[in-house]
Design an enzyme around this catalytic site. Structure first.
Site, mmCIF file in Angstrom:
data_model
loop_
_atom_site.group_PDB
_atom_site.id
_atom_site.type_symbol
_atom_site.label_atom_id
_atom_site.label_comp_id
_atom_site.label_asym_id
_atom_site.label_seq_id
_atom_site.Cartn_x
_atom_site.Cartn_y
_atom_site.Cartn_z
ATOM 1 N N TYR A 110 -38.459 -50.188 0.613
ATOM 2 C CA TYR A 110 -37.174 -50.735 1.057
ATOM 3 C C TYR A 110 -36.105 -49.648 1.053
ATOM 4 C CZ TYR A 110 -39.107 -55.442 0.864
ATOM 5 O OH TYR A 110 -39.873 -56.569 1.088
ATOM 6 N N ASN A 133 -36.335 -61.513 9.873
ATOM 7 C CA ASN A 133 -37.097 -61.139 11.052
ATOM 8 C C ASN A 133 -37.869 -62.345 11.591
ATOM 9 O OD1 ASN A 133 -38.714 -59.815 12.953
ATOM 10 N ND2 ASN A 133 -40.199 -59.209 11.394
ATOM 11 N N CYS A 141 -42.373 -56.198 9.529
ATOM 12 C CA CYS A 141 -41.736 -56.244 8.207
ATOM 13 C C CYS A 141 -42.763 -56.158 7.080
ATOM 14 C CB CYS A 141 -40.864 -57.485 8.070
ATOM 15 S SG CYS A 141 -41.705 -59.027 8.460
ATOM 16 N N HIS A 142 -44.024 -56.435 7.390
ATOM 17 C CA HIS A 142 -45.073 -56.318 6.369
ATOM 18 C C HIS A 142 -45.290 -54.866 5.942
ATOM 19 C CE1 HIS A 142 -47.259 -55.749 10.186
ATOM 20 N NE2 HIS A 142 -48.033 -54.940 9.480
ATOM 21 N N GLU A 168 -54.369 -52.103 8.149
ATOM 22 C CA GLU A 168 -53.728 -50.940 8.738
ATOM 23 C C GLU A 168 -53.963 -49.639 7.976
ATOM 24 O OE1 GLU A 168 -49.587 -51.956 9.171
ATOM 25 O OE2 GLU A 168 -50.003 -53.346 10.807
#
Length: 171
Positions: A110, A133, A141-142, A168
């Site tokens: 963040y 979002n 946002c993940h 990912e």
């Protein structure tokens, strides 16, 4: 910035490895809302009033539907160029654009996200951008984690966020 309502938007729910994923797409192909849910009632309150369609019809999402499937099947860049339409204040709109530049497999904290958005002291505002979002997956946002590397919050649940981060991660 127009405040005219979009007349009709199309929605569809897709099966994914982490559960149902629904997207709402306006007539020109921009995602208005999306997330790991089968409920439009969970998605539509996140759409800015000026963008809410007068009518929602279930149907084929075209390129957006293809991108959803390809992403979940392993093509992590499939969602990168899908247009998104969100409205809020200048900082949140900018922060959402910045979030789209965070690459898959390279999550940020963040604090790093706030700095990328040009307001390094605005860590709470950056967190608010994630929380507000409406277009999850397309505005990733993940990919934002706590400073200690833990997941933090996620509207669609921590198991979904954990799956996305693992999906990912560089193999």
């Amino acid at each position: 910035m127009s405040t005219a309502m979009i007349n009709t938007a199309t929605w569809s729910t897709h099966d994914t490895p982490i559960g149902p994923f629904t997207a709402v797409v306006d007539a020109d192909g921009a995602v208005l809302a999306s997330g790991w849910t089968a409920s439009l009632d969970e998605l539509m309150p996140q759409v800015h009033l000026s963008l809410r369609p007068a009518e929602l019809v279930e149907g084929d999402l075209g390129a957006v539907g293809t991108a959803i499937t390809r992403y979940h099947d392993g093509d992590l860049s499939a969602v990168d160029d899908v247009p998104v339409r969100q409205r809020s204040g200048a900082f949140l709109e900018h922060a959402w654009d910045v979030l789209r530049t965070v690459p898959a497999g390279a999550p940020v904290t963040y604090t790093e996200y706030a700095a990328k958005a040009g307001r390094p002291a605005a860590v709470r505002a950056a967190a608010s951008a994630c929380a507000r979002n409406a277009a999850a997956l397309f505005v990733p946002c993940h990919r934002v984690l706590r400073t200690d590397g833990t997941l933090g919050g996620f509207r669609w649940g921590l198991p979904a966020k954990r799956w996305l981060i693992a999906h990912e991660s560089p193999r």
